[in-house]
Design a protein around this motif. Structure first.
Motif, PDB file in Angstrom:
ATOM      1  N   THR A  80       0.833  -1.207   0.000  1.00 26.68           N
ATOM      2  CA  THR A  80       0.000   0.000   0.000  1.00 26.68           C
ATOM      3  C   THR A  80       0.866   1.254   0.000  1.00 26.68           C
ATOM      4  OG1 THR A  80      -0.180  -0.024   2.434  1.00 26.68           O
ATOM      5  CG2 THR A  80      -1.913  -1.153   1.176  1.00 26.68           C
ATOM      6  N   ALA A  81       2.064   1.156   0.591  1.00 25.11           N
ATOM      7  CA  ALA A  81       2.990   2.297   0.568  1.00 25.11           C
ATOM      8  C   ALA A  81       3.404   2.614  -0.866  1.00 25.11           C
ATOM      9  CB  ALA A  81       4.217   1.998   1.426  1.00 25.11           C
ATOM     10  N   MET A  82       3.581   1.578  -1.683  1.00 23.96           N
ATOM     11  CA  MET A  82       3.927   1.781  -3.089  1.00 23.96           C
ATOM     12  C   MET A  82       2.788   2.498  -3.815  1.00 23.96           C
ATOM     13  SD  MET A  82       5.601  -1.947  -3.923  1.00 23.96           S
ATOM     14  CE  MET A  82       5.590  -1.637  -5.693  1.00 23.96           C
ATOM     15  N   VAL A  83       1.549   2.107  -3.483  1.00 27.81           N
ATOM     16  CA  VAL A  83       0.384   2.699  -4.138  1.00 27.81           C
ATOM     17  C   VAL A  83       0.229   4.170  -3.748  1.00 27.81           C
ATOM     18  CG1 VAL A  83      -2.130   2.609  -4.360  1.00 27.81           C
ATOM     19  CG2 VAL A  83      -0.803   0.483  -4.309  1.00 27.81           C
ATOM     20  N   THR A  84       0.334   4.450  -2.454  1.00 28.88           N
ATOM     21  CA  THR A  84       0.174   5.836  -2.011  1.00 28.88           C
ATOM     22  C   THR A  84       1.309   6.718  -2.538  1.00 28.88           C
ATOM     23  OG1 THR A  84       1.305   5.312   0.085  1.00 28.88           O
ATOM     24  CG2 THR A  84      -1.108   5.218   0.065  1.00 28.88           C
ATOM     25  N   LYS A  85       2.495   6.150  -2.683  1.00 23.27           N
ATOM     26  CA  LYS A  85       3.625   6.906  -3.245  1.00 23.27           C
ATOM     27  C   LYS A  85       3.340   7.270  -4.700  1.00 23.27           C
ATOM     28  CE  LYS A  85       8.610   6.727  -4.113  1.00 23.27           C
ATOM     29  NZ  LYS A  85       9.856   5.913  -4.030  1.00 23.27           N
ATOM     30  N   SER A  86       2.762   6.324  -5.442  1.00 18.77           N
ATOM     31  CA  SER A  86       2.419   6.596  -6.843  1.00 18.77           C
ATOM     32  C   SER A  86       1.408   7.733  -6.942  1.00 18.77           C
ATOM     33  CB  SER A  86       1.856   5.338  -7.508  1.00 18.77           C
ATOM     34  OG  SER A  86       2.836   4.327  -7.604  1.00 18.77           O
ATOM     35  N   ALA A  87       0.432   7.733  -6.017  1.00 19.62           N
ATOM     36  CA  ALA A  87      -0.570   8.797  -6.009  1.00 19.62           C
ATOM     37  C   ALA A  87       0.081  10.148  -5.716  1.00 19.62           C
ATOM     38  CB  ALA A  87      -1.649   8.490  -4.980  1.00 19.62           C
ATOM     39  N   ASP A  88       0.972  10.153  -4.751  1.00 22.02           N
ATOM     40  CA  ASP A  88       1.646  11.392  -4.370  1.00 22.02           C
ATOM     41  C   ASP A  88       2.476  11.944  -5.523  1.00 22.02           C
ATOM     42  OD1 ASP A  88       2.514  13.350  -2.312  1.00 22.02           O
ATOM     43  OD2 ASP A  88       4.465  12.416  -2.624  1.00 22.02           O
ATOM     44  N   GLU A  89       3.216  11.067  -6.173  1.00 21.57           N
ATOM     45  CA  GLU A  89       4.063  11.502  -7.287  1.00 21.57           C
ATOM     46  C   GLU A  89       3.245  11.978  -8.486  1.00 21.57           C
ATOM     47  OE1 GLU A  89       6.517   8.111  -7.998  1.00 21.57           O
ATOM     48  OE2 GLU A  89       7.949   8.608  -6.408  1.00 21.57           O
ATOM     49  N   ALA A  90       2.044  11.411  -8.632  1.00 19.18           N
ATOM     50  CA  ALA A  90       1.187  11.802  -9.757  1.00 19.18           C
ATOM     51  C   ALA A  90       0.300  12.994  -9.426  1.00 19.18           C
ATOM     52  CB  ALA A  90       0.322  10.613 -10.178  1.00 19.18           C
ATOM     53  N   GLY A  91       0.358  13.443  -8.169  1.00 17.49           N
ATOM     54  CA  GLY A  91      -0.459  14.585  -7.771  1.00 17.49           C
ATOM     55  C   GLY A  91      -1.921  14.239  -7.551  1.00 17.49           C
ATOM     56  N   VAL A  92      -2.218  12.957  -7.313  1.00 15.91           N
ATOM     57  CA  VAL A  92      -3.599  12.540  -7.047  1.00 15.91           C
ATOM     58  C   VAL A  92      -3.891  12.746  -5.559  1.00 15.91           C
ATOM     59  CG1 VAL A  92      -5.236  10.616  -7.069  1.00 15.91           C
ATOM     60  CG2 VAL A  92      -3.526  10.832  -8.891  1.00 15.91           C
ATOM     61  N   PRO A  93      -4.912  13.525  -5.211  1.00 11.41           N
ATOM     62  CA  PRO A  93      -5.215  13.758  -3.793  1.00 11.41           C
ATOM     63  C   PRO A  93      -5.621  12.463  -3.093  1.00 11.41           C
ATOM     64  CG  PRO A  93      -6.987  14.594  -5.186  1.00 11.41           C
ATOM     65  CD  PRO A  93      -5.847  14.236  -6.103  1.00 11.41           C
ATOM     66  N   MET A  94      -5.264  12.352  -1.812  1.00  7.74           N
ATOM     67  CA  MET A  94      -5.547  11.139  -1.050  1.00  7.74           C
ATOM     68  C   MET A  94      -6.263  11.488   0.251  1.00  7.74           C
ATOM     69  SD  MET A  94      -2.842   8.237   0.319  1.00  7.74           S
ATOM     70  CE  MET A  94      -2.090   9.308   1.550  1.00  7.74           C
TER      71      MET A  94
END
Length: 342
Positions: A261-275
């Motif tokens: 899940t850390a990999m997934v949230t990192k991808s969101a952060d790098e892509a600028g997708v709000p979480m």
């Protein structure tokens, strides 16, 4: 008035209603010990045990000062899927006059100990959910409404002389739930076509009620629902959903954290997708289910609005940095044309 401001006003009203209901909040939790489940003094006070604090809060809101509610699992520090009840928890369940459980395989430890209860309210049964279905039913408007009604009826059977009292409290709660549904409709209108992906399908029913489109890869979502590790290919799929901009928002369950899940949230952060983080158990300090739902909707609204404003600012910046024809260039062209005529 902004959408978030309207949510804030309704949330404040919900808090006031809960305080009016009872200054005791959602009752005791398992940390108080099994003795907390013993019936307090008073002929009409009903001993109620809820397997989880989501339904314990609702049980208290409907019961007011005529119920004593104990929630066995009531902290975000415990993973409900791995929870093992203590002997005192089972003893409390066996002594309850009314037992409120989630069902759908979420709290089997509680459903297996229901023989001593006078009345059992099973959330899954109220909406026809079964083992294998998404068990996070408290996020569903239909489930909350059905469970509230069942709880009121169970209380009326346990304490017939207070039946009208419980009916009145149910009516007050239903009014707040209807206001929540109105807020959901406004949110959906303000964010048409909103999409989301989720590290774990904890908020599936809430997102459905808000008309979000779930773009989480099905194979990934099913693996998480089965409490198994998604295959590397499935993790790559959800990462692609995020990096490609297909998802407007990422829902993250902080109670289900792992390297994956850390990999997934990192991808969101790098892509600028709000979480937005969404837990399974009710966060500390929350006054009720409706207040919790309003808080989450406000967070979703702010995340999507901020993301939209960021996109607009980026677009404007790009446009302003694009090369524009200069005056000298235009003049030079005109002069050149004039020379040609001569």
């Amino acid at each position: 008035m902004t959408f978030s401001a309207k949510i804030g006003r309704v949330a404040a009203a919900a808090v006031a209603a809960v305080i009016m209901f009872s200054t005791a909040g959602c009752g005791s939790t398992a940390s108080d010990g099994a003795s907390a489940a013993s019936s307090p003094s008073g002929d009409d006070v009903i001993t109620v045990v809820a397997s989880i604090n989501q339904w314990g809060m609702l049980a208290k809101e409907i019961g007011g000062d005529k119920v004593d509610v104990v929630s066995i699992l009531g902290t975000t520090n415990v993973d409900a899927h791995d929870f093992e009840p203590q002997t005192s928890d089972i003893a409390a369940i066996s002594k309850a006059s009314v037992l409120v459980v989630n069902g759908a395989g979420y709290d089997e430890w509680a459903t297996k100990a229901t023989t001593g209860a006078q009345s059992v309210v099973n959330a899954a049964d109220t909406v026809g959910a079964s083992d294998g279905d998404n068990p996070h039913l408290w996020f569903s408007s239909d489930a909350r409404t059905a469970v509230a009604k069942e709880i009121s009826e169970a209380y009326g059977k346990a304490a017939p002389s207070s039946k009208s009292y419980f009916s009145q409290r149910l009516a007050t709660w239903t009014k707040s739930e209807n206001e929540l549904e109105s807020n959901m409709a406004v949110f959906s209108k303000n964010h048409p076509g909103a999409t989301y992906a989720a590290t774990e399908s904890v908020a599936y029913y809430l997102m459905s009620d808000l008309k979000f489109t779930d773009v989480t890869p099905q194979s990934y979502a099913q693996a998480m629902l089965n409490e198994s590790e998604p295959a590397p290919a499935d993790v790559q799929k959800i990462q692609k959903v995020l990096t490609s901009g297909e998802a407007s928002l990422l829902i993250n369950n902080p109670q289900e954290q792992s390297d994956m899940t850390a990999m997934v949230t990192k991808s969101a952060d790098e892509a600028g997708v709000p979480m937005v983080d969404v837990t399974e158990q009710v966060p500390e300090g929350t006054t009720g289910l409706i207040a919790w739902m309003n808080s989450l909707i406000s967070q979703f609204d702010k995340a999507l609005t901020k993301d939209s404003n960021t996109d607009d600012a980026t677009s404007q910046s790009t446009e302003s940095s694009s090369p524009q024809p200069s005056d000298s260039s235009s003049t030079g062209t005109a002069e050149s044309s004039g020379d040609s005529d001569q």
